[in-house]
Design a protein around this motif. Sequence first.
Motif, short mmCIF file in Angstrom:
data_model
loop_
_atom_site.label_atom_id
_atom_site.label_comp_id
_atom_site.label_asym_id
_atom_site.label_seq_id
_atom_site.Cartn_x
_atom_site.Cartn_y
_atom_site.Cartn_z
N ILE A 136 27.40 13.46 -41.43
CA ILE A 136 27.11 13.74 -40.02
C ILE A 136 25.62 13.64 -39.73
CG2 ILE A 136 27.15 15.57 -38.27
CD1 ILE A 136 29.95 16.28 -39.35
N LEU A 137 24.78 14.12 -40.65
CA LEU A 137 23.33 13.99 -40.44
C LEU A 137 22.92 12.52 -40.39
CD1 LEU A 137 21.96 16.85 -42.71
CD2 LEU A 137 21.84 16.72 -40.21
N LYS A 138 23.55 11.68 -41.21
CA LYS A 138 23.24 10.24 -41.17
C LYS A 138 23.65 9.65 -39.82
CE LYS A 138 23.64 5.75 -43.27
NZ LYS A 138 23.19 5.13 -42.09
N GLN A 139 24.83 9.99 -39.34
CA GLN A 139 25.27 9.47 -38.05
C GLN A 139 24.36 9.96 -36.93
OE1 GLN A 139 29.42 10.51 -37.89
NE2 GLN A 139 30.04 8.67 -38.99
N LEU A 140 23.98 11.23 -36.97
CA LEU A 140 23.07 11.77 -35.96
C LEU A 140 21.70 11.10 -36.05
CD1 LEU A 140 24.00 15.56 -36.12
CD2 LEU A 140 24.42 14.00 -34.21
N SER A 141 21.26 10.82 -37.27
CA SER A 141 19.98 10.13 -37.47
C SER A 141 20.06 8.70 -36.95
CB SER A 141 19.63 10.15 -38.95
OG SER A 141 18.43 9.47 -39.18
N ASP A 142 21.17 8.02 -37.22
CA ASP A 142 21.35 6.64 -36.76
C ASP A 142 21.34 6.54 -35.24
OD1 ASP A 142 21.48 5.82 -39.39
OD2 ASP A 142 23.65 5.51 -39.40
N THR A 143 21.80 7.58 -34.56
CA THR A 143 21.81 7.57 -33.10
C THR A 143 20.49 8.07 -32.51
OG1 THR A 143 22.77 9.79 -32.92
CG2 THR A 143 24.32 7.94 -32.99
N GLY A 144 19.58 8.51 -33.38
CA GLY A 144 18.27 8.97 -32.92
C GLY A 144 18.23 10.42 -32.49
N ALA A 145 19.27 11.19 -32.80
CA ALA A 145 19.32 12.59 -32.39
C ALA A 145 18.64 13.52 -33.38
CB ALA A 145 20.78 13.02 -32.20
N VAL A 146 18.56 13.13 -34.65
CA VAL A 146 18.01 13.99 -35.70
C VAL A 146 16.97 13.21 -36.49
CG1 VAL A 146 18.60 15.15 -37.88
CG2 VAL A 146 20.08 15.41 -35.91
N GLN A 147 15.95 13.92 -36.92
CA GLN A 147 14.95 13.35 -37.83
C GLN A 147 14.71 14.34 -38.95
OE1 GLN A 147 11.79 12.64 -35.08
NE2 GLN A 147 11.05 14.72 -35.12
N HIS A 148 13.99 13.93 -39.98
CA HIS A 148 13.73 14.82 -41.11
C HIS A 148 12.28 14.72 -41.56
CE1 HIS A 148 14.73 10.95 -42.97
NE2 HIS A 148 13.90 11.31 -43.93
N TYR A 149 11.87 15.74 -42.32
CA TYR A 149 10.53 15.77 -42.89
C TYR A 149 10.58 16.63 -44.14
CZ TYR A 149 10.21 20.40 -40.65
OH TYR A 149 10.45 21.70 -40.26
N PHE A 150 9.55 16.49 -44.99
CA PHE A 150 9.47 17.31 -46.19
C PHE A 150 8.61 18.53 -45.90
CE2 PHE A 150 10.73 13.36 -48.21
CZ PHE A 150 11.66 13.82 -49.13
N ALA A 151 9.10 19.70 -46.30
CA ALA A 151 8.34 20.95 -46.17
C ALA A 151 7.82 21.31 -47.56
CB ALA A 151 9.24 22.06 -45.64
N TYR A 152 6.52 21.39 -47.67
CA TYR A 152 5.90 21.72 -48.94
C TYR A 152 5.44 23.17 -49.01
CZ TYR A 152 5.92 16.71 -49.65
OH TYR A 152 6.31 15.40 -49.79
N ASN A 153 5.62 23.90 -47.91
CA ASN A 153 5.16 25.30 -47.86
C ASN A 153 6.29 26.25 -48.26
OD1 ASN A 153 6.70 24.80 -45.62
ND2 ASN A 153 5.42 25.97 -44.21
N THR A 154 7.25 25.77 -49.01
CA THR A 154 8.37 26.58 -49.48
C THR A 154 8.24 26.70 -51.00
OG1 THR A 154 9.75 24.61 -49.67
CG2 THR A 154 9.89 25.83 -47.60
N PRO A 155 8.98 27.63 -51.62
CA PRO A 155 8.88 27.75 -53.08
C PRO A 155 9.11 26.41 -53.80
CG PRO A 155 10.15 29.56 -52.19
CD PRO A 155 9.87 28.63 -51.05
#
Length: 76
Positions: free
Chosen positions: A41-60
């Motif tokens: 579902i995240l891939k489909q949402l990403s393909d439609t431009g509704a979702v994006q992602h990033y890396f968080a380095y401020n976590t354990p």
Amino acid sequence: MSKPMDLTLTQKIVAELTKKDCSAGEIKDATGASYPEIFAILKQLSDTGAVQHYFAYNTPLPALIYQLKKQPFGKI
């Protein structure tokens, strides 16, 4: 042809991402879905431009975080 998204699970994922940026693990905890379902579902949402992602380095441990894509003002 791709399988249509599970609207109920899609709505749950979007609802979680509306509240805050989430990792796949947080989405799994909130929805009870399996990782393959979530990533499909995240891939489909990403393909439609509704979702994006990033890396968080401020976590354990560095984590891949998903967020709803911000829409420019005036676009609906």
